[in-house]
Design an enzyme around this catalytic site. Structure first.
Site, short mmCIF file in Angstrom:
data_model
loop_
_atom_site.label_atom_id
_atom_site.label_comp_id
_atom_site.label_asym_id
_atom_site.label_seq_id
_atom_site.Cartn_x
_atom_site.Cartn_y
_atom_site.Cartn_z
CD GLU A 61 45.83 43.66 45.75
OE1 GLU A 61 44.89 43.78 44.95
OE2 GLU A 61 46.84 42.95 45.53
CD GLU B 24 39.57 39.29 40.16
OE1 GLU B 24 39.18 40.29 39.56
OE2 GLU B 24 40.45 39.32 41.03
CD1 TRP C 131 40.02 38.94 35.74
CD2 TRP C 131 42.24 38.84 35.58
NE1 TRP C 131 40.55 39.41 36.92
CE2 TRP C 131 41.90 39.36 36.85
CE3 TRP C 131 43.58 38.67 35.24
CZ2 TRP C 131 42.88 39.72 37.79
CZ3 TRP C 131 44.54 39.03 36.17
CH2 TRP C 131 44.19 39.54 37.43
CG ASP D 36 35.80 35.02 45.73
OD1 ASP D 36 36.63 35.38 44.87
OD2 ASP D 36 36.12 34.34 46.73
#
Length: 383
Positions: free
Chosen positions: A327, A171, A118, A168
């Site tokens: 989202e 990602e 990640w 940020d």
């Protein structure tokens, strides 16, 4: 695209569902999952998302739920005390560890690192959790003693690291210093000092670093009178509204705040829906309800409640028939040709996204559009 006007009863039902989503999905450990079914998010809790979720729950009256999240944060960070002290020591010696060896942006519900790759080195969540904790303690007049060790570890980590480039909120762009990240850090420092969560030499050092963070934001973080996406950029990012409200790092009555709001409206907002940034291709670069809520909070802080209500209405209109908040939505895509590529990779857009539900609560309660005393999770003692 025109959206159906929601009645006050519609909004209250949506708010009721929103708080139930947050409290029902909270894990036994106290973590808030980002989204229960979205393939890339399953099994993880982010400090950034979770802190804003906890703030919304706290304002909505779910005091115990928010406290459980902050307890989880404290345990998770205290469990990494040795790692944090090593990072601080190496940084003070001029040999800071690489991003791969910094603290992660997200944790498993057990508070551990994930096993999959990640974009992990993000500092914003570490400032945000202290800010949200401070809001919660102050709002409900709670004892800060259980959190002092974790806050001390966190501010030490941030003092040693805040000047470094990192990923940020989205990602992305690990090579830059992001203004939204600096705002989160400043808000965390301010909360730690205001509530006396730290003391002595540590507090004096944080006070000095806070002044330096503010100077960096107001110096390198401003172009043409508005906040910018990262140092050296001229663009804006939807997350910048948070620096005005709810974080309060930029005075809402200042020319910088007014100009930032103006540019966010002109560059990123269409019919009340706010994009992350120009050039976004994630799921086609749609509009994010939570960013419309952040912009609504900024407008309200700046004195424009009419526009804040319009942004709230747009965000509420994105709920599905089952009242789940996504989202993002595809009503106005920046890069429509990229949407299917992301669906093929990760599946449909994350729905429900707990952060979206939390920001709807946060803005709606502030505007008086949501009555927190009528929320089922509170009335049934599920908070």
């Amino acid at each position: 695209m025109a959206t159906r006007a929601l009645t006050q009863d519609d909004i209250q039902r949506l708010a009721d569902h929103s708080l139930c989503v947050i409290t029902d999905l909270q894990t036994a450990e106290g973590a808030y999952p980002a989204s229960p079914t979205f393939s890339a998010y399953v099994g993880y809790s982010w400090l950034r998302d979770g802190s804003f979720i906890a703030d919304g729950a706290s304002l909505a009256g779910a005091t115990l739920s928010a406290t459980r999240f902050f307890d989880w944060c404290a345990r998770t960070l205290e469990g990494r005390a040795d790692q944090i002290r090593t990072i601080v020591q190496q940084s003070d010696e001029g040999t800071p560890p690489s991003g791969d060896h910094m603290l992660p942006a997200r944790f498993t519900f057990a508070g551990e690192d994930g096993t999959d790759d990640w974009w992990d080195f993000q500092l914003d969540g570490y400032g945000t959790w202290i800010w949200a904790l401070g809001e919660h303690l102050d709002r409900h007049d709670l004892d800060s003693a259980p959190y002092r060790e974790a806050v001390a570890l966190t501010v030490d980590y941030l003092v040693a690291s805040w000047q470094r480039p990192c990923y940020d909120w989205w990602e992305e762009h690990a090579e830059h210093v992001h203004i939204s990240t600096l705002a989160c850090i400043a808000a965390g420092f301010e909360a730690a000092l205001r509530l006396h969560l730290i003391s002595g030499e540590r507090a004096r050092r944080v006070e000095a670093e806070l002044a330096a963070v503010h100077a960096r934001i107001l110096g390198d973080g401003v172009k043409d009178g508005h906040l910018i996406k990262w140092v050296g950029s001229t663009a804006v990012d939807g997350s910048l509204a948070s620096a005005i409200a709810p974080l309060g790092v930029i005075d809402a009555s200042s020319p910088i705040a007014r100009r930032t709001i103006q540019v966010l409206e002109a560059h990123l907002t269409v019919d009340g829906g706010t994009h992350r940034y120009l050039g976004d291709t994630f799921f086609g670069g749609g509009q994010w309800p939570l960013l419309s809520c952040f912009l609504g909070l900024a407008h309200d802080a700046a004195g424009d409640r009419t526009r804040a209500n319009e942004l709230f209405d747009w965000a509420a209109s994105t709920a599905t028939a089952d009242l789940d908040m996504p989202e993002q939505v595809d009503r106005h895509l920046i890069a429509p040709g990229m949407r299917q590529e992301w669906i093929d990779r990760w599946g449909p857009v994350a729905t429900p996204l707990l952060w979206s539900h939390a920001m709807l609560l946060r803005l709606g309660i502030q505007l008086g559009r949501i009555d927190s005393h009528r929320l089922t999770a509170i009335n049934e003692g599920n908070a």
